[in-house]
Scaffold this active site. Sequence first.
Site, PDB file in Angstrom:
ATOM      1  N   ASP A 401       0.842  -1.187   0.000  1.00 51.02           N
ATOM      2  CA  ASP A 401       0.000   0.000   0.000  1.00 51.02           C
ATOM      3  C   ASP A 401       0.883   1.246   0.000  1.00 51.02           C
ATOM      4  OD1 ASP A 401      -2.670   1.277   0.403  1.00 51.02           O
ATOM      5  OD2 ASP A 401      -1.749   1.926   2.281  1.00 51.02           O
ATOM      6  N   GLU A 430       1.611   0.327  -5.076  1.00 52.34           N
ATOM      7  CA  GLU A 430       1.181   1.625  -5.587  1.00 52.34           C
ATOM      8  C   GLU A 430       2.399   2.547  -5.640  1.00 52.34           C
ATOM      9  OE1 GLU A 430      -3.323   2.164  -3.985  1.00 52.34           O
ATOM     10  OE2 GLU A 430      -1.765   2.229  -2.469  1.00 52.34           O
TER      11      GLU A 430
END
Length: 720
Positions: A401, A430
Amino acid sequence: MKKNIAWMDDVHLLTVIVDHINKIPDFHKDEPILYWEKEQRNLSVSFQEKIDDSTVRLTNEEELPIGEELVLLWGEMKLPVYPRAIVRTKWFDENYSATAIKLGATCTEDSTIFSVWSPTATDLQLVLGDNMYALSKSEKGVWETEIKGDWHGYPYEFEVSLNGDTQRVNDPYAKGMLANSEKGVVVNFSRSDQIEHEQNRPTVKNLQDAIIYELHVRDATIHQESGIMNRGKFLGLSETGTTTPNGFSTGLSYMKEIGCTHVQLLPINDYARVDELHPDEQYNWGYDPLYFQVPEGSYSVLPDRPIARINELKTMIQAFHREGISVILDVVFNHVFILEESPFEKLVPGYYFRYQPNGKLSNGTGVGNDIATERKMTRKFILDTIDFMINEYHVDGFRFDLMGAMDIETMRQIQERCNAEDVPMMLLGEGWELPTAIPSDWKATSFNSKKLEGIRFFNDYFRDCLKGNLFNEQDTGYINGGGRFLEKMPNLLSGSSLEEYGEPFVSDVNQTVNYVECHDNHTLWDRLQLTNHDVDESIRKKMHQLATGIVLLSQGVPFIHAGQEWFRSKQGNENSYISGDHINQLDWNKREQEQKNITFLKTLISLRKKYDVFRMTSKQEIRRRFHVIETPQPVFGFTLLGDKDDFSIYINPSNNKFDLHLPSSGKWSIAVTNNSSKRTAQQEIIGEYTFVDAYELVVFQKTRKPASSDVDVVSTGTVY
């Protein structure tokens, strides 16, 4: 900010802060004295500068002793001396990092060794059951004790004294917890369920063969008609043969049926904002991390039994493995839920988090704090957690994340650890550029992908070109804007890495994860209802099919959000992280209603799996086999030249029908189309002329004659 304190801000720097009642003494009249209680001696201090009437900086010649009782005597003042910014210096990291020492509670039947890193603490006690035990401190700041006996299943915590306060704190390395993170629990893992031998782990020949399916543990099975007994739990996803009342597959069996190779689970480690004893009263995605090595209790049928939830998580992972599906864990190493309540902050205040040069917390994550992954002991914790989840739970990969908030070196070391496994481990994240307090060239962003070969990045460029910019609800892309961004399609379909098709998103085709929908933001269906509300639902479904089809036919790793294949809606909710089951649950009734579209997805997946030309592993190979075809705008067409079979693929994002000139004459069959009703009478095309209907995605396939060559095929068509 605490006042009437002298803060250690560097190896030779003290910042003295007093309140309005006290005054900074005149240095020429009253010389400050830094007294070291343990050594019963003074350390020399010199004046550096006055900041204002209540703040002054002093320098000291000797290195400041960390974790010792120090006082500053100055005039009538007697000020405690506490570590502050010094813990974020290179000196501190070099002198107090204990990267080789095993931390946490290491339990056998004969004894348990408790180790915790807290170099700034002046005292640290173990609270084990109803007893307290003193821990001894090493020079690196590791406190340790060995307690004889069998302590498996016993709750424990620490009592730490530092910066003038004494408080209870849980072990950040805890492997088990009482319900609602009340206390850590000692675990002897030899007495938990044992994962099956490594050879039973599923594997893919190459990670480019992966097809990722993202889901939330609770969402996947909580629906009333899922046919699952342990709804919303780890065990619910271990059940097989489950169906809706009408006999349609659900849960794990459904995921196997559609053909995904990997499931990516939203965070399954212990997180905040859900009462584990009453999990139906709240809902959360899990991005509020508390304890990174502990399974989340709300997913357990026995949340008040720490060993049970460990075994239940193992059971779920084993169940996926038996069905040939690998498991990727979504991990959140970029922030914690509440910094002040984190055991990291309680044990070593100021160390584990990033700060701006002005002393304010860095907040590039947007949630109030950024974990300082670049510091040695933070990196150690992350690597230890990765290692633990691989060894004990046999997971097959990690999704990071906000990976762009992490540093490159940490990601490299994670990759090095994962490369030691016998099976290929999926690492993706990400890679957004975030305003966190480290230099841009340190960040694990897609811009720095060349420094992170083998790590994959979520391709937001791909997403936005297909359906419109995420941050503009009315913006459109190729599939919902009549072919907008047609010029970018060669870049997307070829893997977003070839320089000749525009600026690459990543440096290598093995680094792109292609998607149009994930747990974040609007589902694709809800987005289409915003951008194309004035068209018939049947047209929106066609647009949706185009987008999903492009994901699965593009070079790179395809990523599907659970329920995307049946037009999943969250009723327009853009950020459903706490929105409850009525918004987030997978609607298995909807799965029944959209069987035709699910078949379309399954057909695409089967095609991708069967022919490796859809999952090439190098830019050189793509350049040889991928060619754009001349087509009437806004249709996009391309051909893939296989060793035995060639494919010509056409995507029409408009309401018009167009005639097509295939790249070569011959006998072409229709491998996939989202428009089968219009092509019932034409399953084959003999020759080189055909059509593409409105909002159609069609894949034509031709088996090459043995005497043919790649050169012959290219030269006969209109390929450039």
